[in-house]
Structure formats: C-alpha cells, structure tokens
Scaffold this active site. Sequence first.
Site, PDB file in Angstrom:
ATOM      1  N   CYS A   1       1.905   2.108  -2.463  1.00 18.07           N
ATOM      2  CA  CYS A   1       1.978   1.218  -3.624  1.00 18.07           C
ATOM      3  C   CYS A   1       3.384   1.245  -4.211  1.00 18.07           C
ATOM      4  CB  CYS A   1       0.967   1.662  -4.686  1.00 18.07           C
ATOM      5  SG  CYS A   1       1.066   0.725  -6.232  1.00 18.07           S
TER       6      CYS A   1
ATOM      7  N   ARG B   1      -0.487  -6.327   4.906  1.00 18.41           N
ATOM      8  CA  ARG B   1      -0.230  -6.429   3.470  1.00 18.41           C
ATOM      9  C   ARG B   1       0.247  -5.102   2.903  1.00 18.41           C
ATOM     10  NH1 ARG B   1      -1.462  -4.085  -1.388  1.00 18.41           N
ATOM     11  NH2 ARG B   1      -3.610  -3.756  -0.647  1.00 18.41           N
TER      12      ARG B   1
END
Length: 314
Positions: free
Chosen positions: A240, A15
Amino acid sequence: MGLPKEVNITEVCPRDGFQSLPDHVPTETKIDIINRLIDCGFSQMEVTSFVHPKAVPQMKDADEVLKGVKKSNNVLFRALVPNLRGLERAIAADVEKVKLMLSATDSHSLHNANAATMEAMDKFIPLVERAKESNTKVAGSIAVAFGCPYEGEVPTDRLLEICQRYEDMGITDISLADTTGMAHPVLVKRVISTLREEKPHFHFSLHLHNTRGMAFANAIAGLEEGITDFDSSAGGIGGCPYAPNASGNIATEDIVHGFEEMGIKTNIDLDAVIEVGRILAEQFPAQSDSFILKAGKSKDLVTAPGKQVKIGEK
C-alpha cells in the site's frame, strides 16, 4: 469446523502489485503479464484501479491496459475505484465488478482518501447508485482491518459499524485487508468469527500481506473460520503506498501451492503461475517475495547423493 475442499483465488498483481513499484511499468508489460495470468485459470482478477494519476502514477494507463488485454468469458475483471469518476472509467472499460476503497481507521483514511472513514462512505452513495444503473457489481473493502500503523488494533465494533454502513447501501461482499501485515492467526479467527456471527449473510474474503511472514498462517486461520475467497499477487509483489513498510501481498504461487498440498482445490495452474512469478522476479527482483520461487514445489525431487560423505574423507 472442517476445512473446505475448494477455494477461490483472485489475482491482484496487476493492481496491488504494479501500483507499489517505484518505476513506471510500461503499458505493454502490464498487458503481457495480465494475458499470461488469464491463462492460469483464475475466475476473477483485479486488473487495475481507476484513480487519479497524481495519487497513484502507476495506474495512469488503466484505460489503455483494459483496451489491450484479451477478454475471456472465464475471468471476471475487477477494478478498484475511489469515486464516481473512477466508476465511469471502469464502466467505459467494460469492467464487470468494482471494489470500493475504504480504510477502517480515520488516520489511514485521511492518508488514503483525504477524508475520515464515514465521510468517505458517504461519498460512496452516488457511486453505488450509478453502478446499479449500469449493472456493475460492487464489492466493499476494509483496509487495515486487522491493524492500523497509526492507531494499532482496530476494535471489532468499528468493523461492524462499517459493515452496517455497507449493508445500508446494499453491499454485503466485503474484502478484509491486512494491509500492513499486522494480523496473526488468533486475531484473524476472532475478527472473522465475530463478523460472520453478526453478519451471517455477508460474503467475506481475505486480502493478506506478508509483511511479517504471517500471511499463510492467517490464511489457514481464515479457512478454519469459513473463508473461501483470498486475494494474492504473483511473485509476492505489492504493498500500500499509504502505509509505511507495507511489503507485498502473499505470493499467488505460495498460497496455491500450500492449499493444493493440503488437498484443497484452487483450480489454478500452479506451474503457469510460477512461470509468471519468475518473469516478474526477473523484471522486479527487489520487490519479488516468493518462497516457491526460491525453494520450488514440495514435490520437486532432487537426485540423491551417490554415497554418504564422511567428515574428514578425502
């Protein structure tokens, strides 16, 4: 407080790692990497996130990935979900646990979720109720918990307020994320000590990025404050998409190697993880960041030189 004898490592490369890559990763590649990681001994793995393809294009094949990976009773699959639609997709894919997306600061939350922090939490309520109906486990997260690139250090009172809102929804399993690698050991110890004192019934875990080379030191600081659950990414791949210069998560092989060298059990097959890390480094060399892949394990010995080499000797 003495160090624990055993810790739990959650693998998040499928992920957090894949979502950060600039070019699309084929579905077959994701499935192959996840299947290899399943064989490494993890008890929990974050396999994908069910987000809108326009928000995170790398995760557009989440449903296909979950259909293709092998299932194991030994590994709990966790996925990130931003909303009720994402939860429904996770339920349909037989994901056993979901993690909510939340930022500690309004500035980061507006970039990440298009809503201020508390507004984002209000939207969690129907999601949590639906999860209870389906017996899906729910964990909370607090991104940029140790520092926001837009607002700086996050007051502990802000973190406690968020924890209380989570508790009001029945969620006490919380991941504290150093999303942009702004944390340092003193800060980590101060934050965790305060949170555990105020919320002793909570289960906190650490999600550390190695942006400034502080991740393993921060992991030790967390250990000293009683944290026994950590996220990591094979090959050190991650970051991120809504935080500037947020480089990869701490490499799984680095944190497993470090803990095992300290006598702390991880129950992970380090050699198997290193092999996965090598595969990832070959495919994504620009995004790989792993000390163990560069230097090898501490116990990897080399042949001693046959004789002393003297300066000027021919």
